[in-house]
Design a protein around this motif. Structure first.
Motif, mmCIF file in Angstrom:
data_model
loop_
_atom_site.group_PDB
_atom_site.id
_atom_site.type_symbol
_atom_site.label_atom_id
_atom_site.label_comp_id
_atom_site.label_asym_id
_atom_site.label_seq_id
_atom_site.Cartn_x
_atom_site.Cartn_y
_atom_site.Cartn_z
ATOM 1 N N UNK A 144 0.843 -1.196 0.000
ATOM 2 C CA UNK A 144 0.000 0.000 0.000
ATOM 3 C C UNK A 144 0.874 1.241 0.000
ATOM 4 N N UNK A 145 0.465 2.225 -0.803
ATOM 5 C CA UNK A 145 1.210 3.475 -0.913
ATOM 6 C C UNK A 145 0.278 4.643 -0.629
ATOM 7 N N UNK A 146 0.688 5.496 0.282
ATOM 8 C CA UNK A 146 -0.049 6.721 0.583
ATOM 9 C C UNK A 146 0.917 7.892 0.531
ATOM 10 N N UNK A 147 0.379 9.086 0.392
ATOM 11 C CA UNK A 147 1.220 10.280 0.333
ATOM 12 C C UNK A 147 0.740 11.294 1.361
ATOM 13 N N UNK A 148 1.674 12.083 1.823
ATOM 14 C CA UNK A 148 1.384 13.196 2.728
ATOM 15 C C UNK A 148 2.249 14.368 2.285
ATOM 16 N N UNK A 149 1.657 15.263 1.488
ATOM 17 C CA UNK A 149 2.463 16.310 0.879
ATOM 18 C C UNK A 149 3.392 15.696 -0.147
ATOM 19 N N UNK A 150 4.686 15.917 0.022
ATOM 20 C CA UNK A 150 5.678 15.329 -0.878
ATOM 21 C C UNK A 150 6.220 14.006 -0.360
ATOM 22 N N UNK A 151 5.730 13.535 0.781
ATOM 23 C CA UNK A 151 6.231 12.295 1.369
ATOM 24 C C UNK A 151 5.441 11.105 0.854
ATOM 25 N N UNK A 152 6.161 10.059 0.449
ATOM 26 C CA UNK A 152 5.544 8.828 -0.055
ATOM 27 C C UNK A 152 5.758 7.735 0.981
ATOM 28 N N UNK A 153 4.655 7.170 1.482
ATOM 29 C CA UNK A 153 4.709 6.142 2.520
ATOM 30 C C UNK A 153 4.414 4.772 1.941
ATOM 31 N N UNK A 154 5.195 3.783 2.338
ATOM 32 C CA UNK A 154 5.033 2.405 1.867
ATOM 33 C C UNK A 154 4.687 1.513 3.054
ATOM 34 N N UNK A 155 3.681 0.656 2.892
ATOM 35 C CA UNK A 155 3.268 -0.262 3.953
ATOM 36 C C UNK A 155 3.056 -1.652 3.363
ATOM 37 N N UNK A 156 3.678 -2.652 3.996
ATOM 38 C CA UNK A 156 3.553 -4.033 3.516
ATOM 39 C C UNK A 156 2.657 -4.876 4.396
ATOM 40 N N UNK A 157 2.255 -4.365 5.567
ATOM 41 C CA UNK A 157 1.551 -5.175 6.545
ATOM 42 C C UNK A 157 2.497 -5.717 7.592
ATOM 43 N N UNK A 158 3.811 -5.682 7.282
ATOM 44 C CA UNK A 158 4.846 -6.108 8.225
ATOM 45 C C UNK A 158 5.707 -4.917 8.642
ATOM 46 N N UNK A 159 6.086 -4.100 7.655
ATOM 47 C CA UNK A 159 6.895 -2.902 7.929
ATOM 48 C C UNK A 159 6.300 -1.708 7.193
ATOM 49 N N UNK A 160 6.652 -0.528 7.679
ATOM 50 C CA UNK A 160 6.281 0.724 7.020
ATOM 51 C C UNK A 160 7.528 1.582 6.885
ATOM 52 N N UNK A 161 7.651 2.270 5.774
ATOM 53 C CA UNK A 161 8.801 3.137 5.545
ATOM 54 C C UNK A 161 8.400 4.235 4.570
ATOM 55 N N UNK A 162 9.331 5.098 4.228
ATOM 56 C CA UNK A 162 9.068 6.173 3.282
ATOM 57 C C UNK A 162 10.127 6.158 2.189
ATOM 58 N N UNK A 163 9.807 6.783 1.073
ATOM 59 C CA UNK A 163 10.789 6.951 0.007
ATOM 60 C C UNK A 163 11.765 8.038 0.435
ATOM 61 N N UNK A 164 13.038 7.677 0.551
ATOM 62 C CA UNK A 164 14.043 8.632 1.026
ATOM 63 C C UNK A 164 14.378 9.658 -0.047
ATOM 64 N N UNK A 165 14.638 9.198 -1.256
ATOM 65 C CA UNK A 165 14.910 10.107 -2.375
ATOM 66 C C UNK A 165 14.888 9.334 -3.681
ATOM 67 N N UNK A 166 14.879 10.077 -4.769
ATOM 68 C CA UNK A 166 14.907 9.475 -6.109
ATOM 69 C C UNK A 166 16.355 9.348 -6.547
ATOM 70 N N UNK A 167 16.783 8.110 -6.779
ATOM 71 C CA UNK A 167 18.162 7.873 -7.213
ATOM 72 C C UNK A 167 18.305 8.114 -8.705
#
Length: 248
Positions: A144-167
């Motif tokens: 699952x992917x949600x956004x808050x402003x420019x922040x992109x949040x990733x959730x798998x059901x086990x862990x949650x994290x954010x996109x740090x930057x575009x490589x």
């Protein structure tokens, strides 16, 4: 004097002409720059640094080669979430070694989306997002992917994290750094709840009724036996009375 001045000017003009001609010829002989080479996810991550573990998994599972092939033979593009070496180091000791080859492949494929997604497009994606690991159903590989402003949040059901930057992004391939390994439910989540038993069919209920009907039948048989014993008792009494009368 005038003749010497003209000679000097002529010599200077000739020098300029020769220089320009030489430069033009040299430029015309220089090879034209060739077209850019095919996109290569491995080279992109090697250049970015801090992705040694992910590159090793790409090599073991051959997912790196698969990504390059798809990129250069498909117009859909691809998106890769790249965990850093620190992200892998934060896993419990022996986590990767405990996985089978197939599970390692599923883990890596879970970090790959078979379409190009820009940062702005994350705001409109539909959840759960389907990855190359396949099934996005609960307890499988949902992301699952949600956004808050420019922040992109990733959730798998086990862990949650954010996109740090575009490589890297070129309109065909997008590579985003994440500081946690995306752990899918299928490999690291709790087991799926047991399936509820199916309801009884009409046939089962009917058969149950037949079994229950055996008890009344048994009662009838028991009653018949009691009647038979009563008749025998009466017969015996009659015989005894007859004998007693005859003997007298």
């Amino acid at each position: 004097m005038a003749s010497h001045f003209l000679s000097s000017q002529f010599f200077l003009l000739l020098t300029i002409i020769l220089h320009c001609t030489t430069t033009t010829v040299a430029q015309s002989l220089a090879p034209a720059p060739g077209p850019p080479g095919p996109t290569n996810i491995t080279k992109i991550l090697e250049k970015a640094g801090q992705f040694t573990t992910l590159l090793r998994l790409f090599d073991i599972t051959k997912v790196g080669d698969q990504i390059n092939t798809q990129l250069n033979n498909s117009k859909q593009g691809m998106t890769v979430f790249a965990p850093t070496d620190n992200a892998f180091s934060s896993l419990s000791a022996g986590t990767l070694n405990s996985l089978s080859d197939q599970q390692k492949d599923e883990l890596v494929q879970f970090h790959v989306i078979p379409t190009f997604i820009s940062m702005s497009q994350f705001q409109t994606v539909s959840n759960p997002l389907r990855t190359q690991a396949g099934d996005s159903a609960p307890y499988k590989f949902p992301l699952d992917i949600t956004t808050s402003g420019n922040q992109v949040n990733l959730t798998t059901g086990v862990v949650s994290t954010t996109v740090a930057n575009a490589i890297y992004t070129d309109g065909s391939l997008a590579v985003y750094q994440v500081d946690k390994v995306l752990l899918p439910m299928s490999l690291f989540g709790p087991p799926a709840p047991a399936t509820a038993p199916a309801p009884e069919s009409g046939k089962d209920k009917k058969e149950g009724g037949d079994d229950g009907g055996q008890s009344p039948s048994g009662s009838a048989n028991s009653s018949d036996a009691v009647d038979l014993r009563g008749e025998l008792h009466g017969l015996m009494v009659g015989v005894i009375a007859f004998i007693a009368v005859f003997c007298l």
